[in-house]
Design a protein around this motif. Structure first.
Motif, PDB file in Angstrom:
ATOM      1  N   MET A  70       3.434 -30.441  11.047  1.00 58.92           N
ATOM      2  CA  MET A  70       4.147 -29.382  10.363  1.00 58.92           C
ATOM      3  C   MET A  70       3.592 -28.385  10.673  1.00 58.92           C
ATOM      4  O   MET A  70       3.818 -27.065  10.350  1.00 58.92           O
ATOM      5  CB  MET A  70       4.317 -30.003   9.130  1.00 58.92           C
ATOM      6  N   PHE A  71       2.097 -28.306  10.574  1.00 59.73           N
ATOM      7  CA  PHE A  71       1.448 -27.676  10.803  1.00 59.73           C
ATOM      8  C   PHE A  71       0.308 -27.211  12.202  1.00 59.73           C
ATOM      9  O   PHE A  71      -0.801 -26.232  11.744  1.00 59.73           O
ATOM     10  CB  PHE A  71       0.030 -28.070   9.453  1.00 59.73           C
ATOM     11  N   VAL A  72       0.454 -28.054  13.214  1.00 62.59           N
ATOM     12  CA  VAL A  72      -0.452 -27.528  14.604  1.00 62.59           C
ATOM     13  C   VAL A  72       1.151 -27.307  15.808  1.00 62.59           C
ATOM     14  O   VAL A  72       1.606 -26.026  16.165  1.00 62.59           O
ATOM     15  CB  VAL A  72      -1.062 -29.274  14.735  1.00 62.59           C
ATOM     16  N   LEU A  73       2.178 -28.141  15.516  1.00 65.80           N
ATOM     17  CA  LEU A  73       2.967 -28.270  16.844  1.00 65.80           C
ATOM     18  C   LEU A  73       4.082 -27.159  16.742  1.00 65.80           C
ATOM     19  O   LEU A  73       4.218 -26.731  17.251  1.00 65.80           O
ATOM     20  CB  LEU A  73       4.144 -29.518  16.806  1.00 65.80           C
ATOM     21  N   ILE A  74       4.915 -27.116  15.186  1.00 67.70           N
ATOM     22  CA  ILE A  74       5.794 -26.113  14.925  1.00 67.70           C
ATOM     23  C   ILE A  74       5.200 -24.833  14.855  1.00 67.70           C
ATOM     24  O   ILE A  74       5.820 -24.041  15.337  1.00 67.70           O
ATOM     25  CB  ILE A  74       6.451 -26.571  13.289  1.00 67.70           C
ATOM     26  N   PRO A  75       4.082 -24.473  14.062  1.00 72.48           N
ATOM     27  CA  PRO A  75       3.334 -23.005  14.543  1.00 72.48           C
ATOM     28  C   PRO A  75       3.404 -22.605  16.035  1.00 72.48           C
ATOM     29  O   PRO A  75       3.121 -21.206  15.739  1.00 72.48           O
ATOM     30  CB  PRO A  75       2.361 -23.446  12.930  1.00 72.48           C
ATOM     31  N   ALA A  76       2.894 -23.398  16.181  1.00 73.79           N
ATOM     32  CA  ALA A  76       2.083 -23.052  18.076  1.00 73.79           C
ATOM     33  C   ALA A  76       3.875 -22.831  18.599  1.00 73.79           C
ATOM     34  O   ALA A  76       3.534 -21.862  19.626  1.00 73.79           O
ATOM     35  CB  ALA A  76       2.063 -24.761  18.595  1.00 73.79           C
ATOM     36  N   PHE A  77       4.892 -23.339  18.611  1.00 77.86           N
ATOM     37  CA  PHE A  77       6.065 -22.592  18.957  1.00 77.86           C
ATOM     38  C   PHE A  77       6.218 -22.031  17.638  1.00 77.86           C
ATOM     39  O   PHE A  77       7.643 -20.958  18.636  1.00 77.86           O
ATOM     40  CB  PHE A  77       6.918 -23.971  18.797  1.00 77.86           C
ATOM     41  N   ASN A  78       6.438 -21.902  17.025  1.00 78.41           N
ATOM     42  CA  ASN A  78       6.680 -20.128  16.050  1.00 78.41           C
ATOM     43  C   ASN A  78       5.470 -19.845  15.579  1.00 78.41           C
ATOM     44  O   ASN A  78       5.535 -19.348  14.604  1.00 78.41           O
ATOM     45  CB  ASN A  78       7.859 -20.887  14.475  1.00 78.41           C
ATOM     46  N   PRO A  79       4.863 -18.639  16.092  1.00 83.20           N
ATOM     47  CA  PRO A  79       3.850 -18.412  15.620  1.00 83.20           C
ATOM     48  C   PRO A  79       4.244 -17.506  14.801  1.00 83.20           C
ATOM     49  O   PRO A  79       4.604 -16.205  15.369  1.00 83.20           O
ATOM     50  CB  PRO A  79       3.014 -17.242  16.911  1.00 83.20           C
ATOM     51  N   GLY A  80       2.937 -16.778  14.099  1.00 82.82           N
ATOM     52  CA  GLY A  80       3.175 -15.984  13.093  1.00 82.82           C
ATOM     53  C   GLY A  80       4.209 -16.228  11.480  1.00 82.82           C
ATOM     54  O   GLY A  80       3.671 -15.548  10.408  1.00 82.82           O
ATOM     55  N   ASN A  81       4.911 -17.352  12.183  1.00 82.04           N
ATOM     56  CA  ASN A  81       5.600 -17.675  10.465  1.00 82.04           C
ATOM     57  C   ASN A  81       5.390 -19.049  10.508  1.00 82.04           C
ATOM     58  O   ASN A  81       5.811 -19.645   8.805  1.00 82.04           O
ATOM     59  CB  ASN A  81       7.720 -18.077  11.309  1.00 82.04           C
ATOM     60  N   GLY A  82       4.352 -19.876  10.551  1.00 75.43           N
ATOM     61  CA  GLY A  82       4.433 -21.155  10.616  1.00 75.43           C
ATOM     62  C   GLY A  82       5.406 -22.154  10.577  1.00 75.43           C
ATOM     63  O   GLY A  82       6.231 -22.112  11.025  1.00 75.43           O
ATOM     64  N   TYR A  83       4.892 -22.997   9.609  1.00 82.08           N
ATOM     65  CA  TYR A  83       5.586 -23.530   8.686  1.00 82.08           C
ATOM     66  C   TYR A  83       7.108 -23.063   8.614  1.00 82.08           C
ATOM     67  O   TYR A  83       6.221 -23.115   6.849  1.00 82.08           O
ATOM     68  CB  TYR A  83       5.525 -25.055   8.858  1.00 82.08           C
ATOM     69  N   ALA A  84       7.687 -22.529   8.135  1.00 83.82           N
ATOM     70  CA  ALA A  84       9.049 -22.192   6.829  1.00 83.82           C
ATOM     71  C   ALA A  84       8.787 -22.634   6.249  1.00 83.82           C
ATOM     72  O   ALA A  84       9.657 -22.373   5.335  1.00 83.82           O
ATOM     73  CB  ALA A  84      10.973 -21.033   8.085  1.00 83.82           C
ATOM     74  N   TYR A  85       9.052 -23.956   6.367  1.00 79.44           N
ATOM     75  CA  TYR A  85       9.688 -24.683   5.030  1.00 79.44           C
ATOM     76  C   TYR A  85       9.350 -24.882   3.799  1.00 79.44           C
ATOM     77  O   TYR A  85       9.156 -26.031   2.483  1.00 79.44           O
ATOM     78  CB  TYR A  85      10.877 -26.356   5.439  1.00 79.44           C
ATOM     79  N   SER A  86       8.060 -25.455   4.458  1.00 79.54           N
ATOM     80  CA  SER A  86       6.943 -25.642   3.648  1.00 79.54           C
ATOM     81  C   SER A  86       6.896 -24.667   1.917  1.00 79.54           C
ATOM     82  O   SER A  86       6.772 -25.313   0.801  1.00 79.54           O
ATOM     83  CB  SER A  86       5.675 -25.555   3.617  1.00 79.54           C
ATOM     84  N   GLY A  87       7.003 -22.981   1.971  1.00 81.10           N
ATOM     85  CA  GLY A  87       7.361 -22.355   0.918  1.00 81.10           C
ATOM     86  C   GLY A  87       8.069 -23.573   0.360  1.00 81.10           C
ATOM     87  O   GLY A  87       7.705 -23.328  -1.336  1.00 81.10           O
ATOM     88  N   SER A  88       9.642 -23.628   0.724  1.00 80.19           N
ATOM     89  CA  SER A  88      10.913 -24.010  -0.510  1.00 80.19           C
ATOM     90  C   SER A  88      10.374 -25.084  -1.313  1.00 80.19           C
ATOM     91  O   SER A  88      10.683 -25.067  -2.622  1.00 80.19           O
ATOM     92  CB  SER A  88      11.988 -24.057   0.132  1.00 80.19           C
ATOM     93  N   VAL A  89      10.096 -25.387  -0.436  1.00 79.54           N
ATOM     94  CA  VAL A  89       8.964 -27.106  -1.749  1.00 79.54           C
ATOM     95  C   VAL A  89       8.057 -26.911  -2.606  1.00 79.54           C
ATOM     96  O   VAL A  89       8.036 -27.241  -3.734  1.00 79.54           O
ATOM     97  CB  VAL A  89       8.789 -28.329  -0.675  1.00 79.54           C
ATOM     98  N   ALA A  90       7.292 -26.177  -1.495  1.00 77.18           N
ATOM     99  CA  ALA A  90       6.004 -25.614  -2.472  1.00 77.18           C
ATOM    100  C   ALA A  90       6.700 -25.124  -4.154  1.00 77.18           C
ATOM    101  O   ALA A  90       5.982 -24.800  -5.440  1.00 77.18           O
ATOM    102  CB  ALA A  90       4.743 -24.962  -1.704  1.00 77.18           C
ATOM    103  N   ASP A  91       7.430 -23.791  -3.688  1.00 69.51           N
ATOM    104  CA  ASP A  91       8.127 -22.924  -5.030  1.00 69.51           C
ATOM    105  C   ASP A  91       8.485 -23.665  -5.977  1.00 69.51           C
ATOM    106  O   ASP A  91       9.606 -23.124  -6.900  1.00 69.51           O
ATOM    107  CB  ASP A  91       8.105 -21.548  -4.540  1.00 69.51           C
ATOM    108  N   GLY A  92       9.495 -25.102  -5.740  1.00 68.19           N
ATOM    109  CA  GLY A  92      10.623 -25.579  -5.819  1.00 68.19           C
ATOM    110  C   GLY A  92      10.651 -25.897  -7.241  1.00 68.19           C
ATOM    111  O   GLY A  92      11.648 -26.126  -7.859  1.00 68.19           O
TER     112      GLY A  92
END
Length: 493
Positions: free
Chosen positions: A237-259
């Motif tokens: 979630m916090f290393v590999l996915i952001p490495a493949f998606n620079p600039g956006n990080g893990y896109a789904y963490s915000g939806s859970v945090a704000d849910g």
């Protein structure tokens, strides 16, 4: 048997044919799970293929995953143009397990390859669970558990909605839960660890499997498995996915945090239990999940394995996660039925008449609820004559699509995307944030899906495309094909 007993999951093998229970499984019992799997493979394949032939599959998700598998099949990273220009899907969800489909796709380059593979993976999950039920409780239990899992609404919803990588998790969980329930911790860990390659959140389920292994007595193995699961998910979630998606990080963490609606801090924590059961859609999902086991699954500690998936779904602000649709509940089904098999032995631990009545009552309720739920979910379409008729507009759609040359870049309606992804570079027409760089546009103006554009917005988008130089190539039964104006001297095809 007390929950803290180190033998909480272990049960002697037993069956109860008409003449009474005995310790050895009849030879014919070995074939029953595979026979059930074969039947469900045929059903799942039939439904998936017919939906695709009737233009009812979509770019989101079948088209996306086909683009990823197609890239793997040609030795590339899993780039999906549907998600964006040069978008690497490993930066969206961490599902490298999709690469295992690449050899099959290379031989059979078609979206049907993904659908058939999904059908096989979902079907084979009934084998370990029904085999366990047969050994522990007899042929009737094997049939009820196997059919209950195979016809379950969670699996049916996944089959009825395109393709998703979580189909790999269903058999892995079925084998892991069965191994755990039969006191085989090494096998449970071996089946669980590959879940880290299916989807990033499944590491938390692996963590709980490890905790149960440790609690049962294999502490070193269990704690190692738990640490691997937790560390794997966090790494993804916090290393590999952001490495493949620079600039956006893990896109789904915000939806859970704000849910959570209770806010942040202490107030948010206090409101957390309420967020997990409101609105009522979440309660309905939980009831629908447990009802096919006559709520007996709650008596098994194996049911704890549903908590990570239930947690992130119900705390998300995405309402699609809360209900019973799509593929989101497929991973819960083998856990629930595994807990059901284990709980049957806790409710009826002996061979007394009372235990037999309890066991048969649980199986009867389970079978009845399963059958009552079938009409409300996609497998019921197999009994609808419409499913087996030729789609009235499919021929027109393919006449239009055949005008598009192989290798072309196309912006298409959502339902037309997977009809093209095996031979073209396809984007979703009108999808936010993706520039219109395609040379071809094909849309269904008669029956627009409403995603990503409403019918009105799609009409405006088509007007803008014409203003940018697109010209109509053909129109047939509501399917509209446009092409960007070719260079001077080149005629429209």
């Amino acid at each position: 048997m007390p929950l803290r007993s180190p033998r909480v999951f272990a049960r002697p093998e037993r069956a109860f044919p008409a003449g009474g229970r005995k310790r050895w499984v009849p030879l014919s019992g070995a074939a029953l799970p595979w026979a059930l799997a074969a039947v469900f493979f045929a059903l799942y394949t039939a439904l998936s293929v017919r939906l695709h032939q009737r233009l009812l599959t979509t770019g989101y998700d079948l088209g996306i995953f086909e683009q990823a598998v197609r890239a793997y099949a040609h030795g590339h990273l899993p780039v999906s143009a549907l998600k964006g220009p040069h978008y690497n899907l490993l930066g969206d969800h961490f599902s490298p397990v999709l690469a295992t489909l690449a050899p099959f796709y290379r031989l059979f380059p078609s979206p049907l390859t993904l659908l058939v593979a999904q059908a096989a993976l979902l079907a084979v999950a009934v084998v370990p669970l029904s085999r366990w039920a047969h050994r522990a409780h007899g042929r009737a239990a094997a049939l009820v558990v196997g059919i209950g899992h195979g016809l379950s609404w969670g699996i049916a919803s996944a089959v009825g909605f395109d393709f998703h990588a979580v189909c790999f998790a269903v058999p892995l969980l079925a084998f892991a839960v069965t191994a755990l329930g039969n006191g085989r911790p090494r096998a449970a860990a071996a089946w669980a660890l590959p879940l880290l390659l299916v989807k990033e959140d499944l590491g938390f389920t692996v963590m709980l499997i490890g905790c149960l292994i440790a609690w049962r007595g294999s502490r070193r193995l269990g704690l190692s498995t738990a640490v691997a699961g937790l560390a794997g998910s966090l790494l993804e979630m916090f290393v590999l996915i952001p490495a493949f998606n620079p600039g956006n990080g893990y896109a789904y963490s915000g939806s859970v945090a704000d849910g959570g609606r209770g806010g942040t801090g202490a107030l948010g924590l206090l409101h957390l239990p309420v967020d997990l059961i409101t609105p009522e859609t979440k309660v309905i999902t939980l009831l629908t999940l447990l009802a096919p086991t006559a709520f007996m699954a709650l008596r098994s500690p194996l049911i704890l394995l549903v908590l990570p998936t239930i947690g992130w779904r119900f705390l998300s602000d995405n309402q699609a996660y809360w209900g019973t649709g799509h593929h989101y509940s497929a991973v819960l089904i083998p856990i629930v039925f595994g807990a059901f098999v284990h709980s049957l032995g806790r409710w009826a631990p002996g061979t007394s008449p009372q235990d037999l009545r309890t066991l048969r009552s649980g199986l009867a309720i389970s079978g009845a609820v399963t059958l009552l739920l079938v009409p409300g979910f996609p497998l019921a379409r197999l009994a609808d004559p419409v499913t087996w008729r030729a789609a009235p507009r499919a021929a027109a759609a393919h006449r239009v699509l055949d005008r598009i040359p192989d290798g072309a870049t196309v912006a298409a309606s959502n339902r037309l995307v997977p009809q093209l992804t095996d031979r073209c570079t396809v984007t979703l027409f009108g999808f936010r944030g993706i520039p219109l760089t395609a040379d071809w546009i094909v849309v269904d103006t008669t029956d627009p899906m409403g995603f990503p554009l409403s019918a009105r917005d799609e009409a405006h988008a088509l007007d803008r495309a014409r203003a940018e130089g697109f010209r109509t190539v053909t129109r047939d039964d509501g399917f509209l094909l446009l092409r960007r104006s070719p260079p001077d001297g080149e005629a429209l095809r």
